[in-house]
Design a protein around this motif. Structure first.
Motif, PDB file in Angstrom:
ATOM      1  N   GLY A   8      52.468 -41.891  27.884  1.00  0.00           N
ATOM      2  CA  GLY A   8      53.475 -41.309  28.766  1.00  0.00           C
ATOM      3  C   GLY A   8      54.097 -42.293  29.725  1.00  0.00           C
ATOM      4  O   GLY A   8      55.300 -42.240  30.007  1.00  0.00           O
ATOM      5  N   SER A   9      53.291 -43.227  30.246  1.00  0.00           N
ATOM      6  CA  SER A   9      53.848 -44.225  31.173  1.00  0.00           C
ATOM      7  C   SER A   9      54.786 -45.179  30.453  1.00  0.00           C
ATOM      8  O   SER A   9      55.652 -45.794  31.083  1.00  0.00           O
ATOM      9  N   SER A  10      54.637 -45.308  29.135  1.00  0.00           N
ATOM     10  CA  SER A  10      55.494 -46.192  28.336  1.00  0.00           C
ATOM     11  C   SER A  10      56.809 -45.538  27.950  1.00  0.00           C
ATOM     12  O   SER A  10      57.687 -46.193  27.380  1.00  0.00           O
ATOM     13  N   LEU A  11      56.949 -44.238  28.262  1.00  0.00           N
ATOM     14  CA  LEU A  11      58.162 -43.494  27.902  1.00  0.00           C
ATOM     15  C   LEU A  11      58.654 -42.648  29.074  1.00  0.00           C
ATOM     16  O   LEU A  11      59.235 -41.585  28.879  1.00  0.00           O
ATOM     17  N   ALA A  12      58.421 -43.116  30.277  1.00  0.00           N
ATOM     18  CA  ALA A  12      58.686 -42.290  31.461  1.00  0.00           C
ATOM     19  C   ALA A  12      60.150 -42.227  31.853  1.00  0.00           C
ATOM     20  O   ALA A  12      60.598 -41.249  32.446  1.00  0.00           O
ATOM     21  N   ASN A  13      60.918 -43.284  31.527  1.00  0.00           N
ATOM     22  CA  ASN A  13      62.327 -43.318  31.909  1.00  0.00           C
ATOM     23  C   ASN A  13      63.114 -44.192  30.939  1.00  0.00           C
ATOM     24  O   ASN A  13      62.548 -44.686  29.940  1.00  0.00           O
ATOM     25  N   ARG A  41      57.062 -41.823  36.727  1.00  0.00           N
ATOM     26  CA  ARG A  41      57.967 -42.955  36.946  1.00  0.00           C
ATOM     27  C   ARG A  41      57.560 -43.764  38.168  1.00  0.00           C
ATOM     28  O   ARG A  41      57.913 -44.935  38.295  1.00  0.00           O
ATOM     29  N   PHE A  42      56.841 -43.118  39.075  1.00  0.00           N
ATOM     30  CA  PHE A  42      56.360 -43.760  40.291  1.00  0.00           C
ATOM     31  C   PHE A  42      55.110 -43.013  40.727  1.00  0.00           C
ATOM     32  O   PHE A  42      54.749 -41.975  40.141  1.00  0.00           O
ATOM     33  N   ILE A  46      55.658 -36.469  39.012  1.00  0.00           N
ATOM     34  CA  ILE A  46      54.927 -35.450  38.250  1.00  0.00           C
ATOM     35  C   ILE A  46      55.176 -35.684  36.765  1.00  0.00           C
ATOM     36  O   ILE A  46      56.308 -35.848  36.330  1.00  0.00           O
ATOM     37  N   LYS A  47      54.111 -35.689  35.991  1.00  0.00           N
ATOM     38  CA  LYS A  47      54.250 -35.813  34.544  1.00  0.00           C
ATOM     39  C   LYS A  47      54.952 -34.588  33.977  1.00  0.00           C
ATOM     40  O   LYS A  47      54.779 -33.467  34.490  1.00  0.00           O
TER      41      LYS A  47
END
Length: 454
Positions: A8-13, A41-42, A46-47
């Motif tokens: 998820g952190s690799s596809l956040a924005n 994203r920061f 929120i996920k």
């Protein structure tokens, strides 16, 4: 051919999407892509999965959910606009979000599963759109289309073996990028069911086995899997290579980089797994390999601990001569659907260790009362102050004195040991301690086996 999975952190924005796409394009053999839902994203973000859970709860409670719908869509809209994705395509994503409450679900659990799954489902759809926008031959593949069938509970599903037959016959072009959402499959009745949280790792492993991939690359936000938790040990040694069973043992006790259940399809398919950092894809990461032929480079590979355990201790004289004593206790646990983790025992004593997250306070009292009435122990005690530490390494297999070194270190730190257990595999030693001592115990054991890193 490789299967690549992005967390998820690799596809956040949009920027993280761009980086993931550069990784996909760097090697043509990276043909099957598994997406997670957009992560944070920061720090205080929120996920999307958590937003979808809030959305589902608002629907179930008949609360207004229009704001949540907009919050969810804005995450996908932000990424889409970063790449100039057509408004019509983005409106389709919006429509899917809005229509979720209007679908038919067998019960509330299936509703929750379907809502959660759409974090990944919509992100995979968006990834395919972005790749197509860039002129890449990409296709969104829904798990239903691929025949990814699951059984079990709506929010804790397991893959059905028929899935592998279906995947083996799935038709695709040699130059085509297949974009799969992680985390879920479909029941035989056509309902969405999710794996346990973090289950996109499981999807990646299923696809790697089903497509007979040469490698399963799992991209996350760390350079490698480390020999101990970096939050507890300064600059722990990265693990270059480890076996399936080492990873399973360490994941059980607290290693959270890679979903431990994801190893099962990989093991069954004999697929090598490479855990890598999305932000530094050139680094080798950690290879998780079959046990056969593995040659360990050191005694211990990793040390992990968990503080979410509790124990039921029973003492009864001549317990070892009483046929069916343990069976009676297990029947009580089965009656209430409570799993146990371990059951070390002596001639007059048994300790049953539980994952405390899986048993409520009321259930603790109920089980204690029924065990007391059924087996009539001389004494019975429920212990909430319990932590488990796993010391794991293929190099322990034929090495003498490993346990002695561990116990000397713990004694020097005045750390009391509540339980010791070594499995038949002889590659792990399990130690029970008080919760307050767990972190210091991990540091002490690490210093003993990794003195050059101190």
């Amino acid at each position: 051919m490789k299967v690549v999975k992005f967390g998820g952190s690799s596809l956040a924005n949009g920027e993280s999407f761009e980086h993931a796409i550069s990784i996909i394009n760097a090697q043509p053999e990276r043909q099957i892509v598994v997406t997670s839902a957009p992560g944070k994203r920061f720090k205080d973000d929120i996920k999307v999965t958590d937003l979808l859970i809030n959305y589902a709860n608002a629907v179930l409670k008949h609360n207004d959910y229009s704001v949540i719908q907009n919050d969810i869509f804005s995450r996908y809209e932000e990424i889409g606009q970063y790449f100039g994705v057509d408004r019509a395509a983005l409106s389709t994503i919006h429509q899917i979000i809005v229509e979720l409450p209007n679908k038919d679900y067998p019960n509330d659990d299936y509703l929750m599963a379907a809502f959660k799954a759409h974090g990944e489902r919509l992100n995979a759809r968006l990834m395919a759109l972005v790749l197509q926008k860039k002129g890449i031959n990409a296709r969104f593949v829904d798990p239903k289309e691929a025949g990814l069938i699951v059984d079990g509970e709506p929010n804790n599903a397991i893959v059905d073996p028929q899935t592998y037959v279906n995947l083996a016959h799935f038709d695709y072009q040699n130059d085509e990028k297949l974009i799969f959402p992680g985390f879920f499959g479909f029941t035989i009745d056509g309902n969405i069911a999710t794996f346990s949280r973090g289950g996109s790792d499981i999807t990646g492993a299923i696809l790697a086995r089903g497509f007979n991939a040469d490698l399963y690359e799992n991209f996350t936000d760390v350079d490698a899997i480390f020999s101990a938790n970096p939050a507890l040990v300064d600059h722990p040694q990265p693990i270059k290579r480890m076996t399936y069973r080492e990873m399973r043992e360490l994941s059980y006790a607290g290693f959270s980089v890679f979903h431990d259940e994801a190893l099962i399809p990989a093991i069954q398919g004999n697929i090598v797994v490479n855990v890598k950092n999305t932000q530094a894809p050139e680094k080798p990461g950690t290879l998780i390999v079959p046990n056969q032929g593995f040659k360990p480079q050191q005694i211990v590979t990793g040390i992990a601990g968990g503080k979410h355990y509790a124990a039921l201790y029973l003492h009864k004289y001549l317990l070892n001569r009483e046929a069916g004593f343990t069976l009676k206790i297990l029947e009580i646990l089965n009656k209430y659907g409570v799993p146990y983790e371990h059951m070390p025992s002596g001639i007059d004593d048994i300790t049953i260790i539980f994952d405390r997250k899986l048993i409520s306070d009321d259930m603790v009292q109920t089980i204690c009362d029924e065990v007391k009435a059924t087996v009539n122990p001389d004494s019975l005690e429920w212990i909430d102050d319990y932590a488990i530490i796993m010391v794991v390494g293929e190099g322990m297999l034929n090495r003498v004195g490993v346990a002695a070194g561990i116990f000397d270190e713990l004694a020097a730190q005045n750390i009391r040991i509540s339980m010791i257990n070594q499995g038949a595999s002889r590659i792990s030693i399990m130690i029970g301690t008080y919760k307050k001592d767990a972190d210091n115990a991990i540091r002490a054991i690490y210093r003993h086996f990794f003195p050059k890193n101190n």
